[in-house]
Design a protein around this motif. Structure first.
Motif, short mmCIF file in Angstrom:
data_model
loop_
_atom_site.label_atom_id
_atom_site.label_comp_id
_atom_site.label_asym_id
_atom_site.label_seq_id
_atom_site.Cartn_x
_atom_site.Cartn_y
_atom_site.Cartn_z
N GLY A 53 -5.08 6.14 11.37
CA GLY A 53 -4.41 5.92 12.65
C GLY A 53 -4.09 4.45 12.88
O GLY A 53 -3.19 4.12 13.63
N TYR A 54 -4.82 3.58 12.22
CA TYR A 54 -4.57 2.14 12.27
C TYR A 54 -4.18 1.69 10.87
O TYR A 54 -4.57 2.30 9.88
CB TYR A 54 -5.82 1.37 12.69
CG TYR A 54 -6.36 1.68 14.06
CD1 TYR A 54 -5.55 1.75 15.18
CD2 TYR A 54 -7.72 1.88 14.23
CE1 TYR A 54 -6.07 2.01 16.44
CE2 TYR A 54 -8.26 2.14 15.48
CZ TYR A 54 -7.42 2.20 16.58
OH TYR A 54 -7.95 2.46 17.80
N ALA A 55 -3.46 0.60 10.80
CA ALA A 55 -3.09 0.05 9.50
C ALA A 55 -3.07 -1.46 9.57
O ALA A 55 -2.69 -2.04 10.58
CB ALA A 55 -1.72 0.58 9.08
N VAL A 56 -3.47 -2.09 8.49
CA VAL A 56 -3.41 -3.54 8.38
C VAL A 56 -2.07 -3.86 7.74
O VAL A 56 -1.72 -3.29 6.70
CB VAL A 56 -4.58 -4.06 7.51
CG1 VAL A 56 -4.48 -5.56 7.32
CG2 VAL A 56 -5.91 -3.68 8.14
N PRO A 57 -1.28 -4.78 8.35
CA PRO A 57 0.05 -5.06 7.80
C PRO A 57 -0.03 -5.69 6.41
O PRO A 57 -0.96 -6.42 6.09
CB PRO A 57 0.66 -6.03 8.81
CG PRO A 57 -0.45 -6.55 9.62
CD PRO A 57 -1.58 -5.57 9.53
N GLY A 58 0.94 -5.37 5.61
CA GLY A 58 1.02 -5.93 4.27
C GLY A 58 1.58 -4.89 3.32
O GLY A 58 1.72 -3.72 3.67
N PRO A 59 1.89 -5.33 2.12
CA PRO A 59 2.42 -4.36 1.15
C PRO A 59 1.34 -3.37 0.73
O PRO A 59 0.16 -3.72 0.67
CB PRO A 59 2.85 -5.23 -0.02
CG PRO A 59 2.04 -6.48 0.09
CD PRO A 59 1.78 -6.67 1.57
N PRO A 60 1.72 -2.15 0.43
CA PRO A 60 0.73 -1.17 -0.01
C PRO A 60 0.13 -1.59 -1.36
O PRO A 60 0.81 -2.16 -2.20
CB PRO A 60 1.51 0.13 -0.12
CG PRO A 60 2.94 -0.22 -0.03
CD PRO A 60 3.06 -1.61 0.51
N ALA A 61 -1.13 -1.29 -1.55
CA ALA A 61 -1.81 -1.61 -2.80
C ALA A 61 -1.61 -0.47 -3.79
O ALA A 61 -1.71 0.70 -3.43
CB ALA A 61 -3.29 -1.82 -2.56
N ALA A 62 -1.33 -0.84 -5.01
CA ALA A 62 -1.17 0.16 -6.07
C ALA A 62 -2.56 0.61 -6.51
O ALA A 62 -3.46 -0.20 -6.66
CB ALA A 62 -0.40 -0.44 -7.24
N PRO A 63 -2.76 1.91 -6.73
CA PRO A 63 -4.07 2.41 -7.16
C PRO A 63 -4.57 1.72 -8.43
O PRO A 63 -5.76 1.50 -8.60
CB PRO A 63 -3.85 3.89 -7.39
CG PRO A 63 -2.67 4.23 -6.53
CD PRO A 63 -1.81 2.99 -6.52
N GLU A 64 -3.66 1.34 -9.34
CA GLU A 64 -4.05 0.67 -10.59
C GLU A 64 -4.67 -0.70 -10.29
O GLU A 64 -5.63 -1.12 -10.92
CB GLU A 64 -2.86 0.49 -11.53
CG GLU A 64 -2.22 1.79 -11.97
CD GLU A 64 -1.24 2.34 -10.93
OE1 GLU A 64 -0.66 1.56 -10.15
OE2 GLU A 64 -1.07 3.56 -10.89
N ASP A 65 -4.12 -1.41 -9.30
CA ASP A 65 -4.65 -2.72 -8.93
C ASP A 65 -6.04 -2.60 -8.32
O ASP A 65 -6.91 -3.43 -8.58
CB ASP A 65 -3.72 -3.44 -7.95
CG ASP A 65 -2.38 -3.78 -8.59
OD1 ASP A 65 -2.31 -3.87 -9.83
OD2 ASP A 65 -1.41 -4.00 -7.84
N ILE A 66 -6.25 -1.58 -7.53
CA ILE A 66 -7.56 -1.36 -6.90
C ILE A 66 -8.60 -1.03 -7.97
O ILE A 66 -9.71 -1.53 -7.94
CB ILE A 66 -7.47 -0.24 -5.85
CG1 ILE A 66 -6.56 -0.68 -4.69
CG2 ILE A 66 -8.85 0.12 -5.33
CD1 ILE A 66 -6.22 0.41 -3.71
N ALA A 67 -8.22 -0.21 -8.95
CA ALA A 67 -9.15 0.17 -10.01
C ALA A 67 -9.55 -1.04 -10.85
O ALA A 67 -10.69 -1.14 -11.30
CB ALA A 67 -8.52 1.24 -10.89
N ARG A 68 -8.65 -2.00 -11.07
CA ARG A 68 -8.95 -3.19 -11.86
C ARG A 68 -9.92 -4.13 -11.16
O ARG A 68 -10.59 -4.90 -11.80
CB ARG A 68 -7.66 -3.95 -12.17
CG ARG A 68 -6.98 -3.41 -13.40
CD ARG A 68 -5.82 -4.28 -13.80
NE ARG A 68 -4.66 -3.42 -13.71
CZ ARG A 68 -3.50 -3.74 -13.17
NH1 ARG A 68 -3.30 -4.92 -12.69
NH2 ARG A 68 -2.53 -2.89 -13.15
N GLU A 69 -9.98 -4.07 -9.82
CA GLU A 69 -10.87 -4.96 -9.06
C GLU A 69 -12.34 -4.61 -9.25
O GLU A 69 -13.20 -5.44 -9.04
CB GLU A 69 -10.51 -4.93 -7.58
CG GLU A 69 -9.19 -5.60 -7.27
CD GLU A 69 -8.84 -5.53 -5.81
OE1 GLU A 69 -9.68 -5.05 -5.01
OE2 GLU A 69 -7.74 -5.93 -5.45
N ASP A 70 -12.65 -3.39 -9.64
CA ASP A 70 -14.04 -2.97 -9.84
C ASP A 70 -14.56 -3.50 -11.08
O ASP A 70 -14.93 -4.05 -11.79
CB ASP A 70 -14.18 -1.45 -9.84
CG ASP A 70 -13.85 -0.87 -8.47
OD1 ASP A 70 -13.92 -1.60 -7.49
OD2 ASP A 70 -13.52 0.33 -8.43
#
Length: 54
Positions: free
Chosen positions: A37-54
């Motif tokens: 219901g809320y969103a932080v402004p900015g470009p959407p994150a790609a799932p591949e980029d999120i997986a690399r952060e771990d």
């Protein structure tokens, strides 16, 4: 000194649940975040980029 009302229902805030007036409003706000219901402004994150952060 003026105080801001509860951001959900506009009733007076209660220190125990700051910045909300009750646990109900606090929980409604949390549900908004969980349900997108809320969103932080900015470009959407790609799932591949999120997986690399771990």
């Amino acid at each position: 000194m003026s105080t801001k009302p509860c951001p959900i229902c506009k009733k007076p805030r209660v220190a125990e649940f700051h910045p909300f007036c009750s646990s109900r409003c606090r929980d409604r706000d949390l549900a908004q975040w969980f349900g997108d219901g809320y969103a932080v402004p900015g470009p959407p994150a790609a799932p591949e980029d999120i997986a690399r952060e771990d």
